[in-house]
Scaffold this motif. Structure first.
Motif, PDB file in Angstrom:
ATOM      1  N   LEU A   9       0.831  -1.209   0.000  1.00 29.85           N
ATOM      2  CA  LEU A   9       0.000   0.000   0.000  1.00 29.85           C
ATOM      3  C   LEU A   9       0.865   1.259   0.000  1.00 29.85           C
ATOM      4  CD1 LEU A   9      -2.798  -1.081   2.494  1.00 29.85           C
ATOM      5  CD2 LEU A   9      -2.991  -0.815   0.010  1.00 29.85           C
ATOM      6  N   THR A  10       1.964   1.238   0.742  1.00 28.85           N
ATOM      7  CA  THR A  10       2.879   2.379   0.769  1.00 28.85           C
ATOM      8  C   THR A  10       3.470   2.614  -0.607  1.00 28.85           C
ATOM      9  OG1 THR A  10       3.416   2.033   3.102  1.00 28.85           O
ATOM     10  CG2 THR A  10       4.981   3.313   1.808  1.00 28.85           C
ATOM     11  N   LEU A  11       3.907   1.545  -1.284  1.00 25.40           N
ATOM     12  CA  LEU A  11       4.461   1.688  -2.633  1.00 25.40           C
ATOM     13  C   LEU A  11       3.422   2.251  -3.597  1.00 25.40           C
ATOM     14  CD1 LEU A  11       6.563  -1.577  -3.004  1.00 25.40           C
ATOM     15  CD2 LEU A  11       7.413   0.773  -2.916  1.00 25.40           C
ATOM     16  N   GLU A  12       2.195   1.784  -3.488  1.00 20.67           N
ATOM     17  CA  GLU A  12       1.138   2.300  -4.361  1.00 20.67           C
ATOM     18  C   GLU A  12       0.907   3.791  -4.112  1.00 20.67           C
ATOM     19  OE1 GLU A  12      -2.380  -0.084  -3.974  1.00 20.67           O
ATOM     20  OE2 GLU A  12      -1.438  -1.841  -4.874  1.00 20.67           O
ATOM     21  N   LYS A  13       0.916   4.195  -2.838  1.00 18.48           N
ATOM     22  CA  LYS A  13       0.731   5.613  -2.515  1.00 18.48           C
ATOM     23  C   LYS A  13       1.877   6.444  -3.082  1.00 18.48           C
ATOM     24  CE  LYS A  13      -1.885   5.113   1.766  1.00 18.48           C
ATOM     25  NZ  LYS A  13      -1.837   5.290   3.225  1.00 18.48           N
ATOM     26  N   MET A  14       3.100   5.915  -2.994  1.00 22.11           N
ATOM     27  CA  MET A  14       4.253   6.652  -3.518  1.00 22.11           C
ATOM     28  C   MET A  14       4.148   6.805  -5.029  1.00 22.11           C
ATOM     29  SD  MET A  14       7.312   5.124  -1.169  1.00 22.11           S
ATOM     30  CE  MET A  14       8.576   6.311  -1.587  1.00 22.11           C
ATOM     31  N   GLN A  15       3.719   5.742  -5.710  1.00 20.48           N
ATOM     32  CA  GLN A  15       3.579   5.808  -7.163  1.00 20.48           C
ATOM     33  C   GLN A  15       2.516   6.808  -7.583  1.00 20.48           C
ATOM     34  OE1 GLN A  15       2.925   1.671  -8.060  1.00 20.48           O
ATOM     35  NE2 GLN A  15       5.109   1.243  -8.286  1.00 20.48           N
ATOM     36  N   ARG A  16       1.471   6.962  -6.788  1.00 20.93           N
ATOM     37  CA  ARG A  16       0.405   7.929  -7.092  1.00 20.93           C
ATOM     38  C   ARG A  16       0.715   9.314  -6.521  1.00 20.93           C
ATOM     39  NH1 ARG A  16      -3.343   3.664  -5.108  1.00 20.93           N
ATOM     40  NH2 ARG A  16      -3.402   4.973  -3.271  1.00 20.93           N
ATOM     41  N   ARG A  17       1.891   9.442  -5.902  1.00 23.51           N
ATOM     42  CA  ARG A  17       2.321  10.699  -5.269  1.00 23.51           C
ATOM     43  C   ARG A  17       1.356  11.141  -4.177  1.00 23.51           C
ATOM     44  NH1 ARG A  17       6.783  11.479  -7.876  1.00 23.51           N
ATOM     45  NH2 ARG A  17       6.960  11.618 -10.113  1.00 23.51           N
ATOM     46  N   GLN A  18       0.797  10.170  -3.448  1.00 19.31           N
ATOM     47  CA  GLN A  18      -0.120  10.464  -2.344  1.00 19.31           C
ATOM     48  C   GLN A  18       0.469  10.048  -1.002  1.00 19.31           C
ATOM     49  OE1 GLN A  18      -3.592   8.272  -3.544  1.00 19.31           O
ATOM     50  NE2 GLN A  18      -4.347   9.920  -4.834  1.00 19.31           N
ATOM     51  N   PHE A  19       1.760   9.746  -0.983  1.00 15.18           N
ATOM     52  CA  PHE A  19       2.406   9.301   0.249  1.00 15.18           C
ATOM     53  C   PHE A  19       2.819  10.509   1.075  1.00 15.18           C
ATOM     54  CE2 PHE A  19       6.174   8.125   2.683  1.00 15.18           C
ATOM     55  CZ  PHE A  19       5.671   7.065   3.407  1.00 15.18           C
ATOM     56  N   ASN A  20       2.523  10.477   2.357  1.00 12.10           N
ATOM     57  CA  ASN A  20       2.921  11.559   3.254  1.00 12.10           C
ATOM     58  C   ASN A  20       3.970  11.050   4.231  1.00 12.10           C
ATOM     59  OD1 ASN A  20       1.076  13.536   2.287  1.00 12.10           O
ATOM     60  ND2 ASN A  20      -0.555  12.475   3.370  1.00 12.10           N
ATOM     61  N   PHE A  21       5.086  11.743   4.264  1.00 12.23           N
ATOM     62  CA  PHE A  21       6.106  11.407   5.241  1.00 12.23           C
ATOM     63  C   PHE A  21       5.658  11.914   6.597  1.00 12.23           C
ATOM     64  CE2 PHE A  21       8.528  11.409   1.302  1.00 12.23           C
ATOM     65  CZ  PHE A  21       9.249  10.232   1.437  1.00 12.23           C
ATOM     66  N   SER A  22       6.043  11.209   7.620  1.00 11.45           N
ATOM     67  CA  SER A  22       5.747  11.627   8.988  1.00 11.45           C
ATOM     68  C   SER A  22       7.045  12.164   9.588  1.00 11.45           C
ATOM     69  CB  SER A  22       5.225  10.434   9.795  1.00 11.45           C
ATOM     70  OG  SER A  22       4.991  10.819  11.121  1.00 11.45           O
ATOM     71  N   LEU A  23       7.245  13.464   9.466  1.00  8.27           N
ATOM     72  CA  LEU A  23       8.491  14.078   9.920  1.00  8.27           C
ATOM     73  C   LEU A  23       8.404  14.458  11.386  1.00  8.27           C
ATOM     74  CD1 LEU A  23       9.207  16.348   6.828  1.00  8.27           C
ATOM     75  CD2 LEU A  23      10.005  14.017   7.279  1.00  8.27           C
ATOM     76  N   ASN A  24       9.277  13.837  12.173  1.00  8.06           N
ATOM     77  CA  ASN A  24       9.326  14.064  13.614  1.00  8.06           C
ATOM     78  C   ASN A  24      10.770  14.011  14.075  1.00  8.06           C
ATOM     79  OD1 ASN A  24       6.398  14.008  14.342  1.00  8.06           O
ATOM     80  ND2 ASN A  24       6.546  11.985  13.422  1.00  8.06           N
ATOM     81  N   PRO A  25      11.060  14.643  15.215  1.00  9.21           N
ATOM     82  CA  PRO A  25      12.410  14.510  15.757  1.00  9.21           C
ATOM     83  C   PRO A  25      12.651  13.064  16.207  1.00  9.21           C
ATOM     84  CG  PRO A  25      11.126  16.138  17.000  1.00  9.21           C
ATOM     85  CD  PRO A  25      10.218  15.511  16.013  1.00  9.21           C
ATOM     86  N   PHE A  26      13.847  12.558  15.959  1.00 12.28           N
ATOM     87  CA  PHE A  26      14.200  11.220  16.433  1.00 12.28           C
ATOM     88  C   PHE A  26      15.712  11.155  16.628  1.00 12.28           C
ATOM     89  CE2 PHE A  26      14.783  10.842  11.912  1.00 12.28           C
ATOM     90  CZ  PHE A  26      15.840   9.959  11.747  1.00 12.28           C
TER      91      PHE A  26
END
Length: 125
Positions: A9-26
């Motif tokens: 599902l993540t790969l499909e979202k990336m291919q459709r440019r609908q993937f959101n990164f979750s940017l947080n301090p780590f």
């Protein structure tokens, strides 16, 4: 099975440019330690000699350890720790699957400074 479905599902979202990164301090050191604990035992259980080395630039280590006068982190790494963690986990998982018992796997994780000049200001994935 759930992990495989999530990855697809993540790969499909990336291919459709609908993937959101979750940017947080780590803390990248904790990220590496957590993955080492979970995957290293599985690889070693298969009779594979596993060598893992973590190389951290001393300047970065000092900054990660620094605190402000209020006791908060003086330096933070911002990124998608969850997805970054998948890279070394997948590496070790595949190494364990495709290395024969009695074989060996060596993994070096480096945290180092890069020259910011050649890096793009932004990246579209």
């Amino acid at each position: 099975v759930k992990t495989v479905c999530d990855d697809v599902l993540t790969l499909e979202k990336m291919q459709r440019r609908q993937f959101n990164f979750s940017l947080n301090p780590f803390d990248p050191r904790e990220l590496c330690t957590l993955f080492l604990e979970s995957e290293a035992a599985k690889v070693r259980a298969r009779g594979i000699d596993l060598s893992i080395v973590m190389e951290i630039d001393p300047d970065i280590e000092d900054k990660l350890d620094s605190k402000t006068s209020a006791g908060t982190a003086g330096f933070e790494v911002i990124g998608d720790g969850c997805h970054l963690r998948q890279v070394p986990i997948n590496f070790l998982s595949n190494a364990g699957k495709f290395t024969s018992p009695g074989g060996s796997v060596s993994c070096t994780l480096k945290l180092q400074k890069v020259d910011p000049e050649p890096l793009p200001r932004f990246c579209v994935v």
